[in-house]
Scaffold this motif. Structure first.
Motif, PDB file in Angstrom:
ATOM      1  N   HIS A 128       0.880  -1.166   0.000  1.00 47.25           N
ATOM      2  CA  HIS A 128       0.000   0.000   0.000  1.00 47.25           C
ATOM      3  C   HIS A 128       0.918   1.216   0.000  1.00 47.25           C
ATOM      4  CE1 HIS A 128      -3.967  -1.814   1.739  1.00 47.25           C
ATOM      5  NE2 HIS A 128      -3.374  -2.658   0.930  1.00 47.25           N
ATOM      6  N   ASP A 151      -0.659   3.273   4.734  1.00 48.81           N
ATOM      7  CA  ASP A 151      -1.745   2.815   5.595  1.00 48.81           C
ATOM      8  C   ASP A 151      -1.967   1.324   5.329  1.00 48.81           C
ATOM      9  OD1 ASP A 151      -4.033   2.317   7.043  1.00 48.81           O
ATOM     10  OD2 ASP A 151      -5.292   3.752   5.965  1.00 48.81           O
ATOM     11  N   LEU A 152      -1.654   0.498   6.309  1.00 48.37           N
ATOM     12  CA  LEU A 152      -1.735  -0.952   6.120  1.00 48.37           C
ATOM     13  C   LEU A 152      -3.118  -1.525   6.396  1.00 48.37           C
ATOM     14  CD1 LEU A 152       1.708  -2.011   7.614  1.00 48.37           C
ATOM     15  CD2 LEU A 152       1.097  -1.449   5.261  1.00 48.37           C
ATOM     16  N   THR A 153      -4.084  -0.665   6.675  1.00 43.80           N
ATOM     17  CA  THR A 153      -5.460  -1.129   6.867  1.00 43.80           C
ATOM     18  C   THR A 153      -5.972  -1.697   5.551  1.00 43.80           C
ATOM     19  OG1 THR A 153      -5.800   0.665   8.447  1.00 43.80           O
ATOM     20  CG2 THR A 153      -7.766  -0.448   7.610  1.00 43.80           C
ATOM     21  N   PRO A 154      -6.473  -2.944   5.556  1.00 42.38           N
ATOM     22  CA  PRO A 154      -6.982  -3.514   4.303  1.00 42.38           C
ATOM     23  C   PRO A 154      -8.112  -2.674   3.723  1.00 42.38           C
ATOM     24  CG  PRO A 154      -6.784  -5.212   5.985  1.00 42.38           C
ATOM     25  CD  PRO A 154      -6.563  -3.884   6.671  1.00 42.38           C
ATOM     26  N   SER A 155      -8.046  -2.448   2.431  1.00 36.38           N
ATOM     27  CA  SER A 155      -9.104  -1.702   1.760  1.00 36.38           C
ATOM     28  C   SER A 155     -10.286  -2.625   1.471  1.00 36.38           C
ATOM     29  CB  SER A 155      -8.577  -1.132   0.431  1.00 36.38           C
ATOM     30  OG  SER A 155      -8.258  -2.196  -0.449  1.00 36.38           O
ATOM     31  N   ARG A 156     -11.388  -2.054   1.040  1.00 34.45           N
ATOM     32  CA  ARG A 156     -12.548  -2.854   0.669  1.00 34.45           C
ATOM     33  C   ARG A 156     -12.179  -3.841  -0.441  1.00 34.45           C
ATOM     34  NH1 ARG A 156     -16.345   0.718  -1.781  1.00 34.45           N
ATOM     35  NH2 ARG A 156     -15.587  -0.094  -3.732  1.00 34.45           N
ATOM     36  N   ASP A 216      -9.283  -5.159  -0.960  1.00 31.54           N
ATOM     37  CA  ASP A 216      -8.461  -6.230  -0.404  1.00 31.54           C
ATOM     38  C   ASP A 216      -9.354  -7.368   0.101  1.00 31.54           C
ATOM     39  OD1 ASP A 216      -6.034  -4.962  -0.902  1.00 31.54           O
ATOM     40  OD2 ASP A 216      -5.967  -4.039   1.077  1.00 31.54           O
TER      41      ASP A 216
END
Length: 111
Positions: free
Chosen positions: A96, A100-105, A107
């Motif tokens: 990413h 920001d390592l938060t998974p996206s939708r 992902d």
């Protein structure tokens, strides 16, 4: 009358080499290897790390290079190198560029 069909042979083409830990037998080593492979790329990328039965690295295949925030990938592109290389296991990783390592939708829907 018989039909004539093409006969194919698959071959591997070596594009270079990259430094990675020779054996990825822990998540810590796998994460470090993938971080070094993906680096600070400004574009989303997906790589496949190919492993033998003892989790030794036998190859690394970049599968896609996308845009700033997206990378299109299909399962056949991910698993083709694994089949051709006779890999026993694979590690699939993507970056990413935003940090920001938060998974996206996307992902989640890709799983």
């Amino acid at each position: 009358m018989p039909a004539y069909v093409p006969v194919y042979r698959c071959s591997l083409v070596r594009d270079g080499s990259v430094p990675v830990e020779p054996k990825l037998d822990s998540t810590t080593k796998a994460c470090a290897a993938c971080n070094s492979l993906l680096g600070d790329s400004p574009c989303e990328q997906l790589v496949v790390v190919l492993l033998d039965t003892k989790h030794r690295v036998i190859g690394v295949c970049p599968v896609t290079v996308g845009t700033l925030d997206a990378s299109m990938v299909h399962p056949r592109e991910v698993f083709r190198p694994a089949v051709i290389h006779n890999a026993s296991a694979v590690i699939i990783a993507h970056n990413h560029p935003s940090g920001d390592l938060t998974p996206s939708r996307e992902d989640f829907t890709a799983m």
